[in-house]
Design an enzyme around this catalytic site. Structure first.
Site, mmCIF file in Angstrom:
data_model
loop_
_atom_site.group_PDB
_atom_site.id
_atom_site.type_symbol
_atom_site.label_atom_id
_atom_site.label_comp_id
_atom_site.label_asym_id
_atom_site.label_seq_id
_atom_site.Cartn_x
_atom_site.Cartn_y
_atom_site.Cartn_z
ATOM 1 N N GLU A 1 -3.032 3.043 -7.119
ATOM 2 C CA GLU A 1 -3.219 4.130 -6.170
ATOM 3 C C GLU A 1 -2.479 5.375 -6.659
ATOM 4 O O GLU A 1 -1.273 5.494 -6.447
ATOM 5 C CB GLU A 1 -2.624 3.762 -4.807
ATOM 6 C CG GLU A 1 -3.290 2.662 -4.047
ATOM 7 C CD GLU A 1 -2.635 2.518 -2.679
ATOM 8 O OE1 GLU A 1 -3.294 2.833 -1.684
ATOM 9 O OE2 GLU A 1 -1.456 2.114 -2.616
ATOM 10 N N GLY B 1 -11.013 5.880 2.792
ATOM 11 C CA GLY B 1 -11.842 6.659 3.690
ATOM 12 C C GLY B 1 -13.328 6.401 3.544
ATOM 13 O O GLY B 1 -14.071 6.404 4.528
ATOM 14 N N HIS C 1 0.848 -1.195 0.000
ATOM 15 C CA HIS C 1 0.000 0.000 0.000
ATOM 16 C C HIS C 1 0.883 1.244 0.000
ATOM 17 O O HIS C 1 1.978 1.246 0.554
ATOM 18 C CB HIS C 1 -0.905 -0.009 1.233
ATOM 19 C CG HIS C 1 -1.978 1.030 1.206
ATOM 20 N ND1 HIS C 1 -1.736 2.352 1.525
ATOM 21 C CD2 HIS C 1 -3.291 0.949 0.893
ATOM 22 C CE1 HIS C 1 -2.854 3.032 1.411
ATOM 23 N NE2 HIS C 1 -3.821 2.215 1.031
#
Length: 240
Positions: free
Chosen positions: A156, A224, A84
């Site tokens: 990402e 989120g 990540h």
């Protein structure tokens, strides 16, 4: 690093009410290690699957503070997020380390979700494709075809996470297509088409439908927006 055990249970119970019988899309929740046991029991009789946020490249042994794949499997974990952007940034995880973790995950029959993505400075200096090619090749190094088809990639764009800047649908599609081409160069096109590539750049209820409608966007890695049931449910509805 969000949710106590009680908070995690409240969240997954709400998700289970709405999504427990959904079969058209795959749904995975990845709580903190401390909540894995309780969440595993809470989703046992549903179609929601369990993932972990990280794992060690080592098997059991003297690696204080680490979590081995066999320990995750004890809680019926099926997926694990590797590389990540936050771990690449804060823990300085390298492509080589992530490749070792991916191999260890496959050895334990876990499905790794391998993350790649460029920073704002890398994008602005025109290095997006170079960075992604390096990360994809390095983080997947050593995987067999059988292992690769059971590996999920997550793009990402670090520059679009928590910055107020969002990638457009077209930008997301362009990069996902490039990642698929990178896999094609490593193996072949038919094989690359079978690999799932998720978008992990602040997917939210208001942009999920557009992003998920792109040809090479196969799902979302939700940050989120996964912390509240209503926003996660809205994204799942967009996927459906």
């Amino acid at each position: 690093m969000n949710k106590t055990v009680a908070e995690a249970l409240d969240l997954v119970r709400d998700l289970k009410l709405e999504l427990g019988g959904v079969k058209e899309v795959d749904i995975v929740v990845c709580p903190p290690f401390t909540a894995l046991s309780d969440v595993s029991k809470a989703i046992l009789d549903s179609n929601i699957r369990l993932g972990a946020q990280n794992m060690s490249e080592h098997n059991v042994g003297a690696y204080t503070g680490e979590i081995a794949a066999v320990m995750l499997k004890e809680f019926s974990v099926r997926y694990v997020i590797l590389g990540h952007s936050e771990r690449r940034q804060y823990q300085k995880e390298s492509n080589e380390l992530i490749a070792k973790k991916a191999a260890a995950a496959h050895a334990a029959s876990l499905k790794p979700i391998v993350c790649v993505g460029e920073t704002l400075s890398e994008r602005e200096s025109g290095q997006t494709e170079k960075v992604l090619e390096t990360q994809v090749r390095g983080s997947l190094a050593g995987l067999t075809k059988d292992q690769m088809v059971e590996t999920i990639l997550a793009y990402e764009p670090v520059w679009a996470i928590g910055t107020g800047r969002n990638a457009t649908d077209a930008q997301a599609q362009e990069v996902h297509a490039f990642i698929r081409e990178s896999i094609t160069r490593m193996w072949n096109r038919d094989f690359a088409d079978r690999v799932r590539i998720q978008y992990g750049g602040s997917m939210k209820p208001d942009n999920a439908r557009g992003l998920l409608s792109q040809g090479d966007v196969d799902g979302g890695l939700i940050g989120g927006a996964s912390l509240k049931a209503d926003s996660f449910l809205a994204i799942a509805a967009a996927a459906l």
